[in-house]
Enzyme design. Sequence first.
Site, PDB file in Angstrom:
ATOM      1  N   THR A  40       0.898  -1.325  -0.022  1.00 16.02           N
ATOM      2  CA  THR A  40      -0.031  -0.166  -0.023  1.00 16.02           C
ATOM      3  C   THR A  40       0.921   1.359   0.122  1.00 16.02           C
ATOM      4  O   THR A  40       0.500   2.155  -0.510  1.00 16.02           O
ATOM      5  CB  THR A  40      -0.824  -0.104   1.252  1.00 16.02           C
ATOM      6  OG1 THR A  40      -1.563  -1.175   1.223  1.00 16.02           O
ATOM      7  CG2 THR A  40      -1.924   1.160   1.409  1.00 16.02           C
ATOM      8  N   HIS A  43       2.238   1.871  -3.518  1.00 17.25           N
ATOM      9  CA  HIS A  43       1.164   2.474  -4.325  1.00 17.25           C
ATOM     10  C   HIS A  43       1.098   3.991  -4.159  1.00 17.25           C
ATOM     11  O   HIS A  43       0.846   4.902  -4.907  1.00 17.25           O
ATOM     12  CB  HIS A  43      -0.227   1.918  -4.147  1.00 17.25           C
ATOM     13  CG  HIS A  43      -0.253   0.231  -4.676  1.00 17.25           C
ATOM     14  ND1 HIS A  43      -0.069   0.150  -5.701  1.00 17.25           N
ATOM     15  CD2 HIS A  43      -0.449  -0.823  -4.043  1.00 17.25           C
ATOM     16  CE1 HIS A  43      -0.117  -1.389  -5.813  1.00 17.25           C
ATOM     17  NE2 HIS A  43      -0.337  -1.843  -4.769  1.00 17.25           N
TER      18      HIS A  43
END
Length: 342
Positions: A40, A43
């Site tokens: 995450t 990203h």
Amino acid sequence: MLALVKSAPGPGLDLAEVPAPEIGINDVLIRVHRTGICGTDLHIDAWDAWAAKTIVPPLVIGHEFVGEIVAIGSNVNDYAIGDLVSGEGHVVCGRCRHCLAGRRNLCAHTVGLGVGRDGAFAEYVALPMSNVWHHARGIDEDVAAIFDPFGNAVHTALAFPVLGEDVLVSGAGPIGLMATAVVRHAGARFVVVSEPNAARREIASRMGATVVVDPGAQDLREVAAALGMVEGFDVALEMSGNATALRTALSAMAHGGSIAILGIPTAEIPIDVNEIVFKMLTLRGIYGREMYETWYKMTVMLQSGLDISPAITHRFPFREHRAAFAAARDGGAGQVILDWTA
Ligand code: NAD
Ligand code: ZN
């Protein structure tokens, strides 16, 4: 305090001076010791389509951490200054049907630490006391720092009984690696790990895989047959998000088998539903951790000999965050730890 911040829309992160978080009466303030880098965070750093639609800068990112409580709100009990803790990164609403029934992991109104509220890649992080987990005395702080992804691994690995069963783990990223050790600890017979990256296959072997498979070069059903498996896999853990991996798993399952799906695909995956119907398979999606049964299981499995430390491959002081993110982006790494005390 210093924190890793997504300052504005677009790629990159800044190590910046920001105000330390304030705490409400039900919150604790934690001095962060170590953090883990998650997909995450990659990203958000890269600012892909998901990040662009989800993240509202400025935001302190990060959600995998361990630290020490340094202040508590006036309504907080059970926690004291000096306690070593990690945080459950899903902050739930507390009011919906599932929250009221004690099934907090099913809350549909979750706010993510380091995603929807300021996170843990910082010298200090604040959380409601209901999101804090006390660590057992003597725990390795690198292991404590990754209780969040370790919890993803445990939640998925224990979604179906594995004692005496033959288990397929698809994808040996940090989470698949930890899940391999968990199903081995939980008494699986054969643990077959499918992973295209050779460095990760090597770590999977050290974490207890019976056999590691390169999905591009070997046929999973032939590997299973060579082990003496007659019916196919009883349980599969989908930890790659890869379409081919899911379809391969479906075709390699025994009748009555179960697939726990943690991997997050980037697009729709066409599957042959006949495989599910005629083999009478059970597919279950897994998101986050059970609050707090998964956390309890993590703690006691470590106390009963589970070792996930081979999944940790890199450690950096927080000022070297760029090198740490580069390592985490490399397809051969396991967990990458940032030390916020250095
Ligand atoms: P990762 O991306 O590091 O690992 C995925 C692995 O799958 C990689 O090593 C990749 O080489 C491998 N892979 C690619 N194609 C494959 C194939 N055909 N067969 C087998 N393996 C293949 O990710 P991670 O951090 O270990 O997380 C695992 C997955 O879980 C990711 O998809 C991630 O987005 C997801 N995730 C879900 C949750 C949740 O709550 N559901 C939480 C965290 C992460
Ligand atoms: Zn809720």
